[in-house]
Scaffold this motif. Structure first.
Motif, PDB file in Angstrom:
ATOM      1  N   ALA A  92       0.765  -1.197  -0.014  1.00 24.65           N
ATOM      2  CA  ALA A  92      -0.126  -0.201   0.022  1.00 24.65           C
ATOM      3  C   ALA A  92       0.716   0.795   0.077  1.00 24.65           C
ATOM      4  N   ASP A  93       1.747   1.034   0.262  1.00 31.54           N
ATOM      5  CA  ASP A  93       1.794   1.994   1.084  1.00 31.54           C
ATOM      6  C   ASP A  93       3.883   3.234   0.128  1.00 31.54           C
ATOM      7  N   PHE A  94       3.975   1.650  -1.184  1.00 35.44           N
ATOM      8  CA  PHE A  94       4.926   1.956  -2.133  1.00 35.44           C
ATOM      9  C   PHE A  94       3.894   2.054  -3.276  1.00 35.44           C
ATOM     10  N   ASP A  95       2.457   1.786  -3.262  1.00 36.63           N
ATOM     11  CA  ASP A  95       1.592   2.304  -4.508  1.00 36.63           C
ATOM     12  C   ASP A  95       1.074   3.570  -4.782  1.00 36.63           C
ATOM     13  N   ALA A  96       0.458   4.193  -3.285  1.00 43.06           N
ATOM     14  CA  ALA A  96       0.628   5.422  -2.412  1.00 43.06           C
ATOM     15  C   ALA A  96       1.765   6.307  -3.196  1.00 43.06           C
ATOM     16  N   ASP A 108       1.425   9.015  -5.923  1.00 44.21           N
ATOM     17  CA  ASP A 108       1.416  10.936  -5.943  1.00 44.21           C
ATOM     18  C   ASP A 108       2.774  11.289  -7.037  1.00 44.21           C
ATOM     19  N   GLY A 109       4.204  10.584  -6.653  1.00 37.33           N
ATOM     20  CA  GLY A 109       4.934  10.654  -7.723  1.00 37.33           C
ATOM     21  C   GLY A 109       3.914  11.016  -9.474  1.00 37.33           C
ATOM     22  N   ALA A 135      11.710  12.387 -11.447  1.00 32.96           N
ATOM     23  CA  ALA A 135      13.465  12.185 -11.303  1.00 32.96           C
ATOM     24  C   ALA A 135      13.005  11.584  -9.162  1.00 32.96           C
ATOM     25  N   GLU A 136      12.108  11.963  -8.467  1.00 33.71           N
ATOM     26  CA  GLU A 136      11.623  11.478  -7.805  1.00 33.71           C
ATOM     27  C   GLU A 136      11.466   9.580  -8.261  1.00 33.71           C
ATOM     28  N   LEU A 137      10.508   9.525  -8.924  1.00 34.81           N
ATOM     29  CA  LEU A 137      10.483   7.889  -9.091  1.00 34.81           C
ATOM     30  C   LEU A 137      11.176   7.539  -9.940  1.00 34.81           C
ATOM     31  N   ALA A 138      12.715   8.494 -10.232  1.00 33.47           N
ATOM     32  CA  ALA A 138      14.078   7.132 -10.965  1.00 33.47           C
ATOM     33  C   ALA A 138      14.244   6.460  -9.497  1.00 33.47           C
ATOM     34  N   ALA A 163      11.599   4.936  -2.397  1.00 35.65           N
ATOM     35  CA  ALA A 163       9.910   4.725  -2.118  1.00 35.65           C
ATOM     36  C   ALA A 163      10.517   3.662  -0.966  1.00 35.65           C
ATOM     37  N   PRO A 164       9.135   4.406  -0.447  1.00 35.45           N
ATOM     38  CA  PRO A 164       8.335   3.582   0.881  1.00 35.45           C
ATOM     39  C   PRO A 164       7.814   1.840   0.485  1.00 35.45           C
TER      40      PRO A 164
END
Length: 303
Positions: free
Chosen positions: A229-233, A237-238, A245-248, A254-255
């Motif tokens: 759930a945390d990774f998906d959220a 958001d990204g 850049a954050e997604l990369a 990522a949590p």
């Protein structure tokens, strides 16, 4: 006389037991096509979007309406592509490689499921024109190996058989040559012109894919663990903020890591999808969300 590829698929489909959920899906798809034929893409439509599809576990999506209906409805909401290029988590190979333009067999790269699924066919038309297009878009220093026999793996043919069950669109698979997000974004940019020719570019993976950490509760109750759930959220958001850049930086930022992706090949096709988009930082449209076996199946399209 050569039997048309779509005919061999239809013959195999006719052998699926009538009570099977996918047989019902085929009847629904046939009725939808009879009621309103799927309109073929034309240049007036502009570039097709680029997709990231969570493809489910092996052939499991064939058994569940919560996969079947949304995937097919998604396909019907878009103009019918002239061809489809897929980058799947299940073919990691460098140098860059293309599947056979008209393979004799699919890749049934799953085990432990009903033998019925090894009789499924998805014999699409010759994709030689698409292979030439893809090769022509690569740099002079990029070697592209053209396979003569390799078919589509389940990360490609399972979702596409649901989305486009008539098997009447040429399909090619492009290998995933690296885990580096920046290199995959650059690969996507190379593929971007295909969309202007009516080619649907698809990254196929799974938004969370922590298979070693599945529990009894996830199998039986679709219990969603915190790491999923945390990774998906975080990804949602990204994507909403267009923060590529954050997604990369997902490995460290990522949590839920590394539980959500103990290996990263089911996430990294997302960067091909974003790279092929007209504006990778624009908000995407989520077309499928929720969880299956506690794993996020978030899927989206980017303009």
């Amino acid at each position: 006389m050569t039997t048309p590829a779509s005919t061999t698929t239809a013959v195999a489909d006719a052998r699926i037991p009538a009570s099977h959920p996918f047989a019902a899906h085929l009847r629904r798809a046939t009725a939808a096509e009879a009621d309103a034929p799927h309109r073929l893409w034309s240049p007036a439509d502009g570039p097709l979007p680029t997709l990231y599809v969570s493809h489910g576990g092996g052939p499991m999506p064939f058994e569940a309406t919560e996969w079947l209906n949304p995937l097919h409805d998604w396909a019907r909401a878009l103009p019918k592509p002239r061809a489809i290029l897929v980058v799947s988590a299940h073919w990691e190979s460098a140098p860059l490689s293309l599947s056979a333009t008209q393979p004799a067999e699919l890749v049934y790269d799953f085990g432990g499921f009903d033998a019925l699924y090894h009789t499924f066919r998805y014999d699409t038309p010759d994709a030689s024109d698409l292979a030439r297009q893809v090769t022509g878009l690569m740099s002079d220093t990029t070697q592209v190996h053209q396979h003569t026999r390799r078919g589509l793996d389940h990360g490609s043919w399972v979702p596409l058989k649901i989305m486009y069950p008539a098997a009447d669109i040429p399909v090619l698979q492009l290998s995933l040559p690296t885990e580096d997000p920046d290199a995959l974004l650059a690969l996507g940019r190379r593929l971007r012109p295909l969309r202007e020719q009516g080619v649907l570019v698809v990254g196929s993976g799974h938004m969370t894919h922590g298979l070693p950490f599945l529990t009894r509760e996830m199998f039986l109750e679709n219990q969603v663990p915190g790491w999923s759930a945390d990774f998906d959220a975080w990804v949602a958001d990204g994507l909403a903020r267009g923060d590529v850049a954050e997604l990369a930086r997902f490995r460290t930022a990522a949590p839920g890591m590394p539980y959500a992706h103990p290996t990263v090949e089911h996430f990294t096709p997302l960067f091909v999808t974003l790279g092929a988009a007209t504006d990778p930082t624009a908000p995407v449209v989520t077309t499928l969300d929720g969880y299956s076996l506690g794993l996020s199946r978030r899927s989206f399209q980017a303009a």
